[in-house]
Design a protein around this motif. Structure first.
Motif, PDB file in Angstrom:
ATOM      1  N   PHE A   1      -6.742  14.663   0.540  1.00 15.02           N
ATOM      2  CA  PHE A   1      -5.658  13.740   0.865  1.00 15.02           C
ATOM      3  C   PHE A   1      -4.510  13.896  -0.130  1.00 15.02           C
ATOM      4  CE2 PHE A   1      -9.098  12.002   3.274  1.00 15.02           C
ATOM      5  CZ  PHE A   1      -8.497  11.422   4.382  1.00 15.02           C
TER       6      PHE A   1
ATOM      7  N   GLN B   1      -5.555   8.930   8.006  1.00 10.20           N
ATOM      8  CA  GLN B   1      -4.550   7.998   7.484  1.00 10.20           C
ATOM      9  C   GLN B   1      -4.035   7.084   8.588  1.00 10.20           C
ATOM     10  OE1 GLN B   1      -1.560   9.304   4.499  1.00 10.20           O
ATOM     11  NE2 GLN B   1      -2.413  11.327   4.787  1.00 10.20           N
TER      12      GLN B   1
ATOM     13  N   ASP C   1      -0.777  15.102   0.998  1.00  7.77           N
ATOM     14  CA  ASP C   1      -0.028  13.846   1.066  1.00  7.77           C
ATOM     15  C   ASP C   1       1.429  14.051   1.477  1.00  7.77           C
ATOM     16  OD1 ASP C   1       0.508  11.152   0.859  1.00  7.77           O
ATOM     17  OD2 ASP C   1       0.932  11.236  -1.289  1.00  7.77           O
ATOM     18  N   GLU C   2       1.810  13.504   2.632  1.00  6.89           N
ATOM     19  CA  GLU C   2       3.159  13.593   3.183  1.00  6.89           C
ATOM     20  C   GLU C   2       3.716  15.021   3.176  1.00  6.89           C
ATOM     21  OE1 GLU C   2       5.374   9.464   3.098  1.00  6.89           O
ATOM     22  OE2 GLU C   2       5.301  10.304   1.101  1.00  6.89           O
TER      23      GLU C   2
ATOM     24  N   LYS D   1      -0.123   4.994  -2.225  1.00  9.31           N
ATOM     25  CA  LYS D   1      -1.172   6.008  -2.368  1.00  9.31           C
ATOM     26  C   LYS D   1      -2.578   5.424  -2.179  1.00  9.31           C
ATOM     27  CE  LYS D   1       1.189   9.524  -5.113  1.00  9.31           C
ATOM     28  NZ  LYS D   1       1.095  10.581  -4.104  1.00  9.31           N
TER      29      LYS D   1
ATOM     30  N   THR E   1      -6.580   4.443   9.262  1.00  7.03           N
ATOM     31  CA  THR E   1      -6.628   3.503   8.138  1.00  7.03           C
ATOM     32  C   THR E   1      -5.441   2.542   8.171  1.00  7.03           C
ATOM     33  OG1 THR E   1      -7.855   5.018   6.720  1.00  7.03           O
ATOM     34  CG2 THR E   1      -6.580   3.317   5.608  1.00  7.03           C
ATOM     35  N   ILE E   2      -4.257   3.075   8.456  1.00  7.60           N
ATOM     36  CA  ILE E   2      -3.048   2.244   8.536  1.00  7.60           C
ATOM     37  C   ILE E   2      -3.176   1.200   9.648  1.00  7.60           C
ATOM     38  CG2 ILE E   2      -0.593   2.301   9.215  1.00  7.60           C
ATOM     39  CD1 ILE E   2      -0.470   5.033   7.649  1.00  7.60           C
TER      40      ILE E   2
ATOM     41  N   ARG F   1       4.158   7.690   4.930  1.00  2.00           N
ATOM     42  CA  ARG F   1       3.023   8.174   5.728  1.00  2.00           C
ATOM     43  C   ARG F   1       3.080   7.842   7.217  1.00  2.00           C
ATOM     44  NH1 ARG F   1       2.104   6.764   0.862  1.00  2.00           N
ATOM     45  NH2 ARG F   1       1.529   8.500  -0.481  1.00  2.00           N
TER      46      ARG F   1
ATOM     47  N   TYR G   1       0.831  -1.200   0.000  1.00  6.14           N
ATOM     48  CA  TYR G   1       0.000   0.000   0.000  1.00  6.14           C
ATOM     49  C   TYR G   1       0.869   1.255   0.000  1.00  6.14           C
ATOM     50  CZ  TYR G   1      -3.891  -3.067   1.239  1.00  6.14           C
ATOM     51  OH  TYR G   1      -4.849  -4.064   1.241  1.00  6.14           O
TER      52      TYR G   1
ATOM     53  N   ALA H   1      -8.547   5.977   3.152  1.00  6.40           N
ATOM     54  CA  ALA H   1      -8.734   6.902   4.276  1.00  6.40           C
ATOM     55  C   ALA H   1      -9.829   7.913   3.960  1.00  6.40           C
ATOM     56  CB  ALA H   1      -7.429   7.616   4.598  1.00  6.40           C
TER      57      ALA H   1
ATOM     58  N   ILE I   1      -3.586   4.091   0.308  1.00  9.04           N
ATOM     59  CA  ILE I   1      -3.964   4.487   1.677  1.00  9.04           C
ATOM     60  C   ILE I   1      -4.849   5.732   1.633  1.00  9.04           C
ATOM     61  CG2 ILE I   1      -3.081   5.414   3.863  1.00  9.04           C
ATOM     62  CD1 ILE I   1      -2.234   2.619   3.774  1.00  9.04           C
ATOM     63  N   LEU I   2      -4.520   6.650   0.717  1.00 10.20           N
ATOM     64  CA  LEU I   2      -5.251   7.925   0.628  1.00 10.20           C
ATOM     65  C   LEU I   2      -6.713   7.691   0.262  1.00 10.20           C
ATOM     66  CD1 LEU I   2      -2.639  10.122  -1.317  1.00 10.20           C
ATOM     67  CD2 LEU I   2      -2.790   9.702   1.138  1.00 10.20           C
TER      68      LEU I   2
END
Length: 208
Positions: A52, A94, A56-57, A35, A97-98, A112, A33, A41, A37-38
Motif C-alpha cells: 500500500f 482502499q 499510494d496514490e 495514510k 475501506t473508504i 485516494r 483519515y 485497508a 486508510i492504508l
C-alpha cells in the motif's frame, strides 16, 4: 436517522489540504483519515502493508512488477480477483475501506479518490483545495526545509502523480472544478478561512 457527515478532500501539493482536513476534524470532533486508510485497508484485505505504501496514490506500475508482486498477494480467491494486477487490488482494497469507514462514522478523508468511492453517499460531499503557486512553494519549503527550486519540483511531480492516479481510477478529471462539490483556493481565504467556508457549505447542505 442518518446523521453522518463525510467530507472528502482532494488537494494540490502545498495547498494545505491535509492540514485543513485535520483542522476541520478537530473543530467538528470527528476523525481525519489520510495514510491511516492504508493500514486499515492492508489489515482488512490481507495484502502486505508495504504494498500500500509503494502504490499510494500512484497510477499503474509496470506489468512485470505487478506480475511478480501478485505471487505474494493474499485475500480474495475468485479467479477474476486473482488475475487482477496488484495495483488494482490495492485500489479495490482502499475503495472498500473508504466505503466501510464512511458508512460507520462521520469523518474526513484526504485523497485516494474518496470522492469517487462515495459518489452515491447522500451524507458525503467533496472538496478540492487549490492554491497560488508562490504560496504552495513557500509551504513546501517550510515543511521540508528545502530551497524554492526543490519545493517547486516536489509540487509539480506530486500533482502529476495524484492527477494520473485520479484520472486512471475515477471517471472524472483531477482538479477540474466539475469533479467536486466545492473547489477552494486556500491562498484567498487562508487555512482558517477555508475551514470556515467548508463548514458553512456543510450547513447549507443540511449536514451540520
Amino acid at each position: 436517522m442518518d446523521n453522518r457527515l463525510v467530507i472528502t478532500i482532494g488537494r494540490q501539493c502545498g495547498s494545505g489540504g491535509r492540514r485543513i482536513g485535520q483542522m476541520l476534524a478537530e473543530q467538528l470532533g470527528i476523525k481525519c483519515y489520510d495514510k491511516e486508510i492504508l493500514n486499515r485497508a492492508a489489515k482488512e484485505s490481507g495484502l502486505a502493508a508495504e504494498l500500500f505504501e509503494t502504490h499510494d496514490e500512484k497510477p499503474t506500475s509496470s506489468f512485470l512488477y505487478s506480475l511478480v508482486m501478485d505471487t505474494y498477494s493474499l485475500g480474495y480467491t475468485s479467479s477474476s480477483y486473482m488475475d487482477m494486477p496488484i495495483n488494482h487490488k490495492i485500489f479495490l482494497a482502499q475503495f472498500d475501506t473508504i466505503k466501510k469507514l464512511a458508512s460507520e462514522e462521520s469523518c474526513i478523508i484526504v485523497g485516494r479518490c474518496a470522492d469517487y468511492a462515495l459518489a452515491d453517499d447522500p451524507n458525503a460531499f467533496s472538496v478540492f483545495i487549490t492554491g497560488n503557486d508562490e504560496d504552495k512553494i513557500k509551504r513546501i519549503m517550510e515543511t521540508n526545509n528545502i530551497e524554492a527550486n526543490k519545493a517547486k519540483d516536489i509540487m509539480v511531480k506530486t500533482d502529476k502523480k495524484r492527477s494520473s492516479y485520479y484520472n486512471y481510477y475515477s471517471s472524472k478529471r483531477w482538479a477540474d472544478s466539475r469533479s467536486y462539490d466545492l473547489t477552494v483556493n486556500s491562498s484567498t481565504l487562508g487555512l482558517e478561512g477555508t475551514v470556515e467556508l467548508i463548514k458553512t457549505f456543510a450547513k447549507i447542505k443540511g449536514l451540520l
